[in-house]
Design an enzyme around this catalytic site. Structure first.
Site, PDB file in Angstrom:
ATOM      1  N   HIS A  88      10.063 103.577 125.345  1.00  0.00           N
ATOM      2  CA  HIS A  88       8.989 103.356 124.384  1.00  0.00           C
ATOM      3  C   HIS A  88       8.950 101.896 123.980  1.00  0.00           C
ATOM      4  CE1 HIS A  88      12.619 104.201 122.018  1.00  0.00           C
ATOM      5  NE2 HIS A  88      12.103 103.416 121.071  1.00  0.00           N
ATOM      6  N   CYS A 120      15.410 101.706 114.037  1.00  0.00           N
ATOM      7  CA  CYS A 120      15.610 101.196 115.393  1.00  0.00           C
ATOM      8  C   CYS A 120      14.621 100.058 115.627  1.00  0.00           C
ATOM      9  CB  CYS A 120      15.434 102.309 116.431  1.00  0.00           C
ATOM     10  SG  CYS A 120      13.744 102.922 116.610  1.00  0.00           S
TER      11      CYS A 120
END
Length: 671
Positions: free
Chosen positions: A65, A190
C-alpha cells in the site's frame, strides 16, 4: 461516492510469483479503471513504501500500500494466489493480497473505510470467506461489507469499525465488588497510516479481551486521530506504543510503564505486549517523567477555547526556536568573551582565518552563532504554522518568517507570519476540490498558494507596520533607565516565577530573546534580569528545605537537594514539585523573590549576551558580582516568605522531626 473496490479490481487466480509482479498485475487493473494516472510512478511509490517495511502479515496476508500523487481516489484491488507470494511475513507466503492505493491528500471518508478493512483482516471468518469465494463480484462485496446474504448465525461479521477510544470489553465480573481491571492505553501508527495502524489496533483489542484487561486505543492514521482523553491516560496502568513513525504528543504518556515497539509487533504478538506491560507495571518500571505542568495548566485539554489554542500554537513555535536561540546565542556570547566586543567587525572566516590566533577562533564562533541566530524568526514562524496546520503549514510559515527578516519586522513579524500562514493553510484545506486534484494538494497546491498569499501580506500589507512597531520597541529598550527599567525588571521577574516554565515564563523569555536579535544596552539588561529571576524559585525552595526542613515533607526535602543544582543551572521547573503541593504559599513567595531580583538586576545595570542563565554564564555577564547579589537577594526574600507562610500552618506531618513514640503515635521534635 464511487466504490472502493469493484469486480474488475479482483483477480481470484493471481498468477504472479513475486510481490513486484503481484503489485504490477493489480495496479494494471487500477490503471485500466482510471484510478491510477501513471502506472510506473505509482509502482515506484509502492516499492518505496515496501522498502520501509515488509507488508506481509501472519495468516497468509500481503497488504502492499502507499499514498501517491498518481492515485485519483482511494482504491483497493484484491488478488488470490494459489501458490503464495512472499511479502516478508514471518509465517511464510501470502495467498490473499490487497493492494491499497490512496491519494497523497486522501479524503477522510474513504480512508476510514480502508481502516475498517484493515481491522477486518484480523477476522478469520472474513479471510476464510475470501478464500472460498468463487466469483470476483462476491469477493468485492465481501470486502465492501455489503454482501446481501450474511450467514444466519454470524451477524457479527458486519461489526462496525471500532471507535478509537472504545474500551475492549473485559471478562464478565464475578461480583459487583470485583477489583478494577488492568487498564492500558495504546497508540498505533505506521508511515502511511492506512493499514498497519488499524490492524495493530484490532489485534491488541482482541488480545485485551482474551486477557481480561481494558484497553483504549488511539489510532494516529491518515484520517487524523482523536486524542485519548487526558483522564484515560492519567488513570492507565500501562502504555503500549506500536508505531513506525513518531508518536504525536508522546509526552502525555511519560511516567507510565511503557512498551515501545514497531507496529507489526502489535499485529503479530499482541498478547506478548500486553503481558510485558503488565510485568513492567508489577516491577514498578516506568519511562522518565515528563516535566511537570504548572499548577494552573494541569486541567488543560485539547478541546479548550481559542485563547488556549492560540497559546499552544505560539508555544509550539517558541519551543522549536529555543534550541536555535541557545546554540546561536551562546556561540555569539563565547565569541564576544574570547575576542572582545569588536569581534562583530571581524572579516568573514571563510576569507581570513589564522589557526594560531584566538581572534580568528572568536570570529568563527561569533559567525557560526550568527548563522544559527538567523534561523530564529523563520523557525518561530514555521513552527507556529506547524502547530496550527501540521506539516502543510511549514513552507508558508518559513517563507513568512524569512520575509519578516527581509522587511526588518523581526521577532514580532515572525509571530504574525506564523499565525497568518497557519490560518491560510487551514482555510485552503477547507476548500472542496475535485478528486483528480487531491493528489497534488499537499505537495504543490497548498505550498504554492499559501506561500504566495503569506508573502503578499508580509511584503505589502502587515510587514512595514510591524517593522515600525519592532523599531519602536527596540528604541524603547535602548532608552530604558531609572524607574522605568526597574518597573520592567519587576514585571519580568513576576512573569518568570508565576508559572515556573509555563506560558507566562516563556513569554518573558521570548521577549528577552527577541531583544537579542537587535542587541543594545537595554535589551542586554532585559536578558540579564529574565535569566536572574528564573533562577530564584528553585534556589529559594532549596534554601528553605535546608533552614526549615520540618516545614516540608520527606519527598520535598529530597527535591530540595536537587533544586540547588537545578536553580544554579537556570531550570526554573525545579520548583514545580513544591508549587504543585502548596501553590498558595510557594508561588506568591517565588514571585516576590523574582520581582526583587529582576528589579535589582535592572537597577544595577547588569547585562547578558547569552540567551541562558545559570552559574556557567557568569563570565559572560556585565557586572557579575552585582548580578549574583541580585539573585541572592531575591532568593532570600522568597525563602523568608515561604518559610513564614508555611510556619503559619505548622510543621509538615511528614517532617524530619516526626519520630515514633512508645505507643506508636508520632511526636514532633523541633528541628
Amino acid at each position: 461516492m464511487s466504490e472502493l473496490i469493484s469486480a474488475e479490481l479482483v483477480d481470484l487466480d493471481l498468477s504472479a510469483e513475486t510481490k513486484d509482479a503481484a503489485a504490477r498485475s493489480l495496479a494494471e487493473r487500477m490503471a485500466a479503471s482510471g484510478r491510477v494516472t501513471d502506472l510506473e510512478g505509482f509502482l515506484a511509490d509502492v516499492a518505496a513504501r515496501e522498502a520501509q517495511m515488509p507488508t506481509g502479515l501472519d495468516g497468509g496476508i500481503g497488504i502492499p500500500h502507499c499514498r501517491s500523487a498518481h492515485v485519483t481516489e482511494p482504491t483497493l484491488a484484491f488478488g488470490r494466489s494459489a501458490g503464495g507470494i512472499d511479502f516478508g511475513a514471518p509465517d511464510g507466503p501470502a495467498d490473499l493480497i490487497f493492494l491499497i492505493a490512496a491519494p497523497a491528500g486522501g479524503d477522510a471518508d474513504h480512508l476510514s473505510i480502508l481502516s475498517a478493512l484493515a481491522r477486518h483482516l484480523m477476522d478469520e471468518d472474513f479471510t476464510g470467506a475470501l478464500r472460498s469465494a468463487t466469483e470476483p463480484a462476491t469477493a468485492a462485496a465481501l470486502i465492501r461489507g455489503d454482501e446481501p446474504e450474511a450467514a444466519e448465525p454470524a451477524p457479527a461479521a458486519e461489526e462496525p469499525a471500532v471507535p478509537a477510544q472504545r474500551p475492549a470489553p473485559v471478562a464478565e465480573p464475578a461480583e459487583a465488588a470485583a477489583p478494577a481491571p488492568f487498564r492500558i492505553v495504546v497508540v498505533t501508527s505506521c508511515p502511511t497510516g492506512i493499514a498497519h495502524t488499524y490492524m495493530a489496533a484490532e489485534s491488541l483489542e482482541k488480545a485485551a479481551r482474551a486477557a481480561g484487561v481494558e484497553v483504549f486505543v488511539e489510532t494516529q492514521g491518515s484520517a487524523g486521530f482523536e486524542r485519548l482523553d487526558a483522564r484515560l491516560v492519567a488513570d492507565a496502568d500501562g502504555v503500549i506504543l506500536a508505531h513506525d513513525v513518531e508518536v504525536r504528543d508522546r509526552e502525555r504518556f511519560a511516567g507510565k510503564p511503557t512498551v515501545d515497539v514497531g507496529v507489526k509487533a502489535g499485529i503479530n504478538r499482541p498478547a506478548e505486549l500486553i503481558a510485558e506491560v503488565r510485568e513492567k507495571a508489577e516491577r514498578g518500571e516506568a519511562t522518565a517523567p515528563a516535566r511537570a505542568a504548572a499548577p494552573m495548566d494541569k486541567d488543560a485539554r485539547a478541546a479548550d477555547g481559542f485563547a488556549t489554542r492560540l497559546r499552544k500554537w505560539l508555544m509550539t513555535g517558541v519551543s522549536y526556536m529555543v534550541p536555535f536561540v541557545a546554540a546561536g546565542g551562546l556561540l555569539i556570547a563565547l565569541g564576544f568573551a574570547i575576542g572582545g566586543y569588536t569581534i562583530n567587525k571581524a572579516p568573514s572566516v571563510a576569507d581570513h582565518f589564522v589557526w594560531t590566533e584566538s581572534a580568528s577562533w572568536a570570529a568563527l564562533l561569533f559567525q557560526i552563532g550568527g548563522v544559527a541566530f538567523g534561523f530564529l524568526v523563520p523557525v518561530l514562524a514555521g513552527f507556529i504554522a506547524y502547530g496550527m496546520a501540521d506539516r502543510p503549514g511549514l513552507v508558508p510559515g518559513f517563507v513568512g518568517g524569512a520575509v519578516a527578516l527581509t522587511v526588518n519586522a523581526g521577532f514580532l513579524g515572525g509571530l504574525v507570519a506564523g499565525l497568518i500562514a497557519g490560518g491560510v493553510v487551514r482555510a485552503i484545506q477547507r476548500v472542496g476540490v475535485p478528486p483528480v486534484l487531491r493528489g497534488i494538494m499537499p505537495v504543490v497546491v497548498i505550498p504554492l498558494v499559501s506561500s504566495a498569499i503569506v508573502g503578499f501580506l508580509m511584503f505589502l500589507v502587515v510587514g512595514k507596520p510591524i517593522a515600525a512597531l519592532q523599531k519602536g520597541l527596540t528604541d524603547w529598550l535602548s532608552g530604558l533607565s531609572g524607574a522605568n527599567a526597574i518597573m520592567l525588571g519587576v514585571l519580568l521577574g513576576l512573569m518568570m516565577c508565576f508559572d515556573l516554565g509555563g506560558p507566562l515564563n516563556k513569554v518573558a523569555y521570548a521577549f528577552a530573546v527577541g531583544g537579542l536579535a537587535h542587541p543594545n544596552e537595554g535589551s542586554l539588561k532585559v536578558m540579564a534580569a529574565v535569566m536572574a529571576a528564573g533562577m530564584v524559585p528553585p534556589l529559594a525552595m532549596a534554601l528553605a528545605t535546608t533552614v526549615r526542613g520540618r516545614l516540608f515533607t520527606k519527598a520535598e526535602r529530597e527535591n530540595g537537594k536537587a533544586a540547588w543544582v537545578l536553580g544554579a543551572s537556570f531550570i526554573t521547573e525545579g520548583a514545580i514539585p513544591f508549587a504543585a503541593a502548596d501553590p498558595l504559599r510557594v508561588i506568591p513567595s517565588a514571585m516576590a523573590g523574582g520581582a526583587v531580583t529582576g528589579a535589582l538586576s535592572m537597577a544595577f545595570g547588569c547585562t547578558l549576551r547569552a540567551p541562558h542563565g545559570g552559574a556557567f554564564v557568569v563570565p559572560l555577564i556585565g557586572r557579575p558580582l552585582l548580578y549574583l547579589l541580585a539573585v541572592a537577594a531575591g532568593t532570600l526574600v522568597a525563602t523568608a516568605l515561604v518559610v513564614a507562610l508555611k510556619g503559619l500552618r505548622g510543621p509538615s506531618a511528614e517532617g524530619p522531626a516526626a519520630t515514633p513514640a512508645a505507643d506508636g503515635s508520632q511526636v514532633a521534635v523541633a528541628a
